[in-house]
Scaffold this active site. Structure first.
Site, PDB file in Angstrom:
ATOM      1  N   CYS A 112       0.813  -1.221   0.000  1.00 52.93           N
ATOM      2  CA  CYS A 112       0.000   0.000   0.000  1.00 52.93           C
ATOM      3  C   CYS A 112       0.845   1.270   0.000  1.00 52.93           C
ATOM      4  O   CYS A 112       0.335   2.359  -0.264  1.00 52.93           O
ATOM      5  CB  CYS A 112      -0.961  -0.008   1.194  1.00 52.93           C
ATOM      6  SG  CYS A 112      -2.043  -1.459   1.241  1.00 52.93           S
ATOM      7  N   HIS A 236      -3.075   6.829   3.177  1.00 52.99           N
ATOM      8  CA  HIS A 236      -3.596   5.586   2.613  1.00 52.99           C
ATOM      9  C   HIS A 236      -4.965   5.298   3.211  1.00 52.99           C
ATOM     10  O   HIS A 236      -5.173   5.380   4.422  1.00 52.99           O
ATOM     11  CB  HIS A 236      -2.624   4.439   2.928  1.00 52.99           C
ATOM     12  CG  HIS A 236      -3.174   3.094   2.613  1.00 52.99           C
ATOM     13  ND1 HIS A 236      -3.754   2.792   1.404  1.00 52.99           N
ATOM     14  CD2 HIS A 236      -3.250   1.949   3.367  1.00 52.99           C
ATOM     15  CE1 HIS A 236      -4.157   1.525   1.413  1.00 52.99           C
ATOM     16  NE2 HIS A 236      -3.866   1.006   2.589  1.00 52.99           N
ATOM     17  N   ASN A 266     -10.262  -0.067   0.539  1.00 51.76           N
ATOM     18  CA  ASN A 266      -8.801  -0.089   0.502  1.00 51.76           C
ATOM     19  C   ASN A 266      -8.355  -0.577  -0.869  1.00 51.76           C
ATOM     20  O   ASN A 266      -8.505  -1.744  -1.206  1.00 51.76           O
ATOM     21  CB  ASN A 266      -8.286  -1.016   1.609  1.00 51.76           C
ATOM     22  CG  ASN A 266      -6.764  -1.053   1.682  1.00 51.76           C
ATOM     23  OD1 ASN A 266      -6.075  -0.660   0.751  1.00 51.76           O
ATOM     24  ND2 ASN A 266      -6.244  -1.547   2.798  1.00 51.76           N
TER      25      ASN A 266
END
Length: 314
Positions: A112, A236, A266
């Protein structure tokens, strides 16, 4: 040094809501929203990771006003490539129809944190490559166990792209990798498609809070500015509660953290460019603002940059 000229994103039209998931696993909309802040996610249907990347990259180049032959390097962040080789970056170069041979093109994998790591790489490469295309594209739905409610409710698919050009823009960058992998996040190996993403949520939560707070404070320290001087923190998009907790730890309004995870979930490395693209469209990002980008991911990795906006972003 480099500045962001344009930003674009793409997400599949196929939307899976929390109510849809409640028909697949034992969960419900209230449970998911309270624990994550996620309401919907976009999931690939008849498209691929490469399709998403192409759409985002093509739009970013068009918005930049550059001819595609002026692109000197392509950096592609992903943990869900379609093949081992050629790289997704090389495949994208061909699909975009860039005929120039002298183009640096490679993939990078930092989970990520991938987009911010790619941004740091581009920052240093800009001394030799004037115009750089960064793409972050993830097909997380391909590595999810859709019977595991602890993970399937979290992830979505999407892509984001930016075009950078050489300038005197000011940034500070920091990238870190934890040395204790400890199985907090395990993804599938390329040799065993039966293994899917699994996560120890409580451990990841604690790591994420610590990593985000550390990175934001470090960026301010290096840039000799206060947290109050940062206009937005683009983090994030993993879990709304993580961002709320970090805001309280830093003593800043939660509104400084721009969020769109309610719509996308996500999307791993694609989450930050998805946020940036939305903020640019809403004209929230203006010249001379200070934007802190910060991410964390499997590895365990965390990466951040403090970016002073130079000029209008298209």
């Amino acid at each position: 040094m480099s500045r962001i000229v344009s930003c674009a994103s793409y997400a599949p039209s196929n939307v899976v809501t929390n109510d849809d998931l409640s028909k697949m696993v034992e969960t419900n909309d209230e449970w998911i929203v309270q624990r994550t802040g996620i309401k919907r996610r976009h999931i690939l249907d008849n498209e691929t990771n490469g399709d998403m990347a192409y759409q985002a990259a093509k739009k970013a180049i068009e918005k930049s006003g550059l001819n595609k032959e002026e692109i000197d390097a392509i950096l592609f962040a992903t943990v869900t490539p379609e093949q081992l080789f050629p790289s997704m970056a090389c495949s994208l170069k061909k699909r975009l129809g860039i005929e120039k041979k002298e183009v640096l093109a490679f993939d990078l994998s930092a989970a990520c944190s991938g987009f911010v790591v790619a941004l740091e790489c581009a920052h240093h490469l800009s001394k030799s490559y004037k115009n750089i295309l960064i793409v972050a594209s993830e097909a997380m739905s391909k590595i999810i166990d859709w019977q595991d409610r602890s993970t399937c409710v979290l992830f979505g698919d999407g892509a984001g792209a930016i075009v950078l050009t050489r300038s005197m823009d000011e940034h500070t960058f920091h990238s870190y990798t934890e040395h204790d992998i400890n199985d907090s996040l395990v993804t599938n190996t390329i040799y065993d498609e039966k293994i899917k993403v699994s996560m120890k949520g409580n451990e990841v939560f604690r790591f994420a809070v610590r990593a985000l707070e550390k990175c934001i404070r470090k960026e301010c320290e290096e840039a000799n500015c206060t947290i109050d001087e940062i206009d937005y923190i683009v983090a994030h998009q993993a879990n709304q509660r993580i961002l709320q907790f970090v805001a309280r730890q830093l003593g800043i309004p939660e509104e400084k953290f721009y969020k769109n995870l309610d719509e996308y979930g996500n999307t791993s490395s694609a989450s930050i460019p998805l946020v940036l693209s939305e903020m640019v469209e809403k004209k929230l990002i203006q010249p001379n603002q200070k934007i802190c980008m910060v991410a964390f991911g499997a590895g365990l990795t965390y990466s951040s940059c403090l970016w002073k906006v130079e000029g209008e972003i298209k």
